[in-house]
Design an enzyme around this catalytic site. Structure first.
Site, PDB file in Angstrom:
ATOM      1  CB  SER A 175      -0.860  -0.009   1.269  1.00 29.98           C
ATOM      2  OG  SER A 175      -1.415   1.268   1.514  1.00 29.98           O
ATOM      3  CE1 TYR A 198      -3.578  -2.133   5.765  1.00 30.92           C
ATOM      4  CE2 TYR A 198      -3.090   0.218   5.668  1.00 30.92           C
ATOM      5  CZ  TYR A 198      -3.334  -0.984   5.034  1.00 30.92           C
ATOM      6  OH  TYR A 198      -3.333  -1.030   3.662  1.00 30.92           O
ATOM      7  CE  LYS A 243      -1.547  -4.305   3.383  1.00 34.90           C
ATOM      8  NZ  LYS A 243      -1.846  -5.595   2.746  1.00 34.90           N
TER       9      LYS A 243
HETATM   10  C1  UD1 Z   1      -6.434   5.045   3.923  1.00 32.95           C
HETATM   11  C2  UD1 Z   1      -5.393   4.652   4.921  1.00 32.95           C
HETATM   12  C3  UD1 Z   1      -4.325   3.851   4.232  1.00 32.95           C
HETATM   13  C4  UD1 Z   1      -4.948   2.647   3.534  1.00 32.95           C
HETATM   14  C5  UD1 Z   1      -6.033   3.103   2.576  1.00 32.95           C
HETATM   15  C6  UD1 Z   1      -6.764   1.927   1.965  1.00 32.95           C
HETATM   16  C7  UD1 Z   1      -5.398   6.398   6.639  1.00 32.95           C
HETATM   17  C8  UD1 Z   1      -4.610   7.474   7.298  1.00 32.95           C
HETATM   18  N1  UD1 Z   1      -4.843   5.812   5.578  1.00 32.95           N
HETATM   19  O1  UD1 Z   1      -5.816   5.879   2.946  1.00 32.95           O
HETATM   20  O2  UD1 Z   1      -3.376   3.445   5.171  1.00 32.95           O
HETATM   21  O3  UD1 Z   1      -3.958   1.963   2.825  1.00 32.95           O
HETATM   22  O4  UD1 Z   1      -6.978   3.910   3.287  1.00 32.95           O
HETATM   23  O5  UD1 Z   1      -7.628   1.338   2.851  1.00 32.95           O
HETATM   24  O6  UD1 Z   1      -6.487   6.075   7.040  1.00 32.95           O
HETATM   25  N2  UD1 Z   1     -11.947  11.419   3.806  1.00 32.95           N
HETATM   26  C9  UD1 Z   1     -12.947  12.307   4.161  1.00 32.95           C
HETATM   27  N3  UD1 Z   1     -14.110  11.790   4.688  1.00 32.95           N
HETATM   28  C10 UD1 Z   1     -14.306  10.463   4.886  1.00 32.95           C
HETATM   29  C11 UD1 Z   1     -13.272   9.566   4.520  1.00 32.95           C
HETATM   30  C12 UD1 Z   1     -12.107  10.084   3.989  1.00 32.95           C
HETATM   31  O7  UD1 Z   1     -12.810  13.514   4.014  1.00 32.95           O
HETATM   32  O8  UD1 Z   1     -15.367  10.053   5.376  1.00 32.95           O
HETATM   33  C13 UD1 Z   1     -10.718  11.964   3.213  1.00 32.95           C
HETATM   34  C14 UD1 Z   1      -9.479  11.601   4.006  1.00 32.95           C
HETATM   35  O9  UD1 Z   1      -9.240  12.535   5.021  1.00 32.95           O
HETATM   36  C15 UD1 Z   1      -8.415  11.597   2.890  1.00 32.95           C
HETATM   37  C16 UD1 Z   1      -9.186  11.158   1.642  1.00 32.95           C
HETATM   38  O10 UD1 Z   1     -10.567  11.396   1.935  1.00 32.95           O
HETATM   39  O11 UD1 Z   1      -7.925  12.897   2.684  1.00 32.95           O
HETATM   40  C17 UD1 Z   1      -8.997   9.703   1.319  1.00 32.95           C
HETATM   41  O12 UD1 Z   1      -9.259   8.944   2.493  1.00 32.95           O
HETATM   42  P1  UD1 Z   1      -9.327   7.348   2.486  1.00 32.95           P
HETATM   43  O13 UD1 Z   1     -10.251   6.876   1.439  1.00 32.95           O
HETATM   44  O14 UD1 Z   1      -9.590   6.902   3.885  1.00 32.95           O
HETATM   45  O15 UD1 Z   1      -7.860   6.911   2.019  1.00 32.95           O
HETATM   46  P2  UD1 Z   1      -6.419   7.294   2.624  1.00 32.95           P
HETATM   47  O16 UD1 Z   1      -6.517   8.069   3.861  1.00 32.95           O
HETATM   48  O17 UD1 Z   1      -5.617   7.872   1.516  1.00 32.95           O
END
Ligand code: UD1
Length: 355
Positions: free
Chosen positions: A138, A162, A166
């Site tokens: 990842s 997590y 990885k």
């Molecule tokens: C997350 C994990 C990462 C994992 C990946 C796949 C974290 C810090 N990282 O990545 O380790 O490999 O998922 O499962 O959790 N967001 C919102 N609202 C939400 C959900 C997300 O604003 O309800 C934003 C987050 O703050 C981020 C972006 O959307 O900026 C993407 O979030 P997300 O889909 O959770 O992925 P990652 O954080 O990149």
């Protein structure tokens, strides 16, 4: 559909976690690419119906090349049962847990599933002389990258248990391959997998409230959740929301076929990592706008504080995968949202009827 270059007879691939989101899409492409496939999955975050839909998508003829075993990598006997019956040419190892918050609350569960499960897998693979592996890593291993785009030789860092699993599993792979050079191991570092198969028959169906952005948006669009919390609107980005590299799950699936192609070349590839991303960054608010356009639905948003541990901006350098795997993502965010909406609108409650 591409077959592996130079392969004369059908290859047989074990896919761990093959009933899950990325697993099902990859299995469709494997079967279409004329591989034989065995899935092992413990159904922790997936359902047998997903495998039934894979069969339906590829049709009865190719479906005959697929078998499905419910089993758990933590139980070595489950692996013994498979390897003693079938000679696998390679393993694609998806099985594992991936919720960051849960891993902080319950790290032992993550070490048990991700580490113990994978160590068992290596043991049984070695015993049966199957030494080719594609491992689901990842972009989380880049931690909070100081520079972007992320290049494969950056220093690696874990931000939570997590991510640590990885990172450890990448190190374990490198150690095994160094000690036993006949192994060929490809570590695929996924950026943010989204979208669904273009048929809308398979897609992501997380249990409980989604942690990740796109499944959350999808559930708001179909009315299962009232609004999206946008974590952070004060990042140093054009619209203040964080930037990620979203990649269509079908592109990701094809990345695995390309990785297998490399495993089956005669050259000494050792243990090597590739980013699977598009190389383009998209902000949270841009993703919301793209999904609204694709679905015709309004996604109400609530601007919230930053989520602890989140990086401002993460996207991939795609050069190494392009050059060495001959693979490049084809789809952009509009196609990702179009296909995810097709899945969501046809299956608002996922694989089951209303949960
Ligand atoms: C997350 C994990 C990462 C994992 C990946 C796949 C974290 C810090 N990282 O990545 O380790 O490999 O998922 O499962 O959790 N967001 C919102 N609202 C939400 C959900 C997300 O604003 O309800 C934003 C987050 O703050 C981020 C972006 O959307 O900026 C993407 O979030 P997300 O889909 O959770 O992925 P990652 O954080 O990149």
């Amino acid at each position: 559909m591409a077959t592996v270059a130079g392969s004369s007879s059908k290859k047989t691939i074990l896919v761990t976690g093959g009933a899950g989101f990325i697993g099902t899409h990859t299995v469709v492409q494997l079967l279409n690419g004329d591989f034989r496939v065995s899935i092992i999955d413990n159904l922790d975050n997936s359902v047998p119906e997903a495998v039934e839909r894979v069969r339906e998508l590829v049709g009865p003829q190719l479906s005959a090349n697929l078998d499905f075993h419910i089993g758990d990598l933590r139980n070595k006997q489950d692996l013994e049962n498979l390897f003693s019956q079938t000679k696998f040419d390679a393993v694609i190892h998806f099985a594992g847990l991936k919720a960051v918050g849960e891993s902080v609350a319950n790290p032992r569960r993550y070490f048990d599933n991700n580490l113990v499960g994978t160590i068992n897998l290596y043991e049984v693979m070695a015993k049966y002389d199957c030494k080719k592996m594609v491992f689901s890593s990842s972009a989380t291993v880049y931690g909070q990258p100081e520079k972007i785009p992320c290049v494969e030789d950056f220093q690696l860092m874990a931000m939570n248990p997590y991510g640590r699993t990885k990172l450890f599993l990448e190190e374990i792979a490198r150690d095994i391959q160094r000690a036993e050079p006949e192994w060929k191991i490809i570590l695929l570092r996924y950026f943010n997998p989204v979208g669904a198969h273009e048929s809308g028959r398979i897609g992501e169906d997380p249990k409980g409230i989604p942690n990740n952005l796109m499944p959350y948006i999808q559930q708001v669009a179909v009315g299962r959740l009232p609004e999206l919390n946008v974590y952070g609107n004060d990042y140093p980005t054009p619209d203040g929301s964080a930037i990620r590299d979203y990649i269509h799950v079908m592109d990701l699936a094809d990345g695995h076929i390309a990785a297998l192609g490399r495993l089956f070349t005669p050259s000494d590839i050792g243990c090597t990592a590739y980013n699977l991303g598009t190389g383009r960054g998209t902000s949270v608010l841009e993703m919301v706008a793209a999904f609204e356009k694709a679905s015709g639905k309004k996604i109400p948003v609530k601007l919230c504080p930053r989520r602890p541990g989140d990086a401002t901006q993460v996207y991939a350098s795609t050069e190494k995968a392009e050059k060495e795997l001959g693979w490049k993502a084809k789809y952009g965010v509009d196609e990702m949202c179009r296909d995810q909406w097709k899945w969501a609108s046809n299956n608002p409650w996922g694989y089951q009827s209303k949960k």
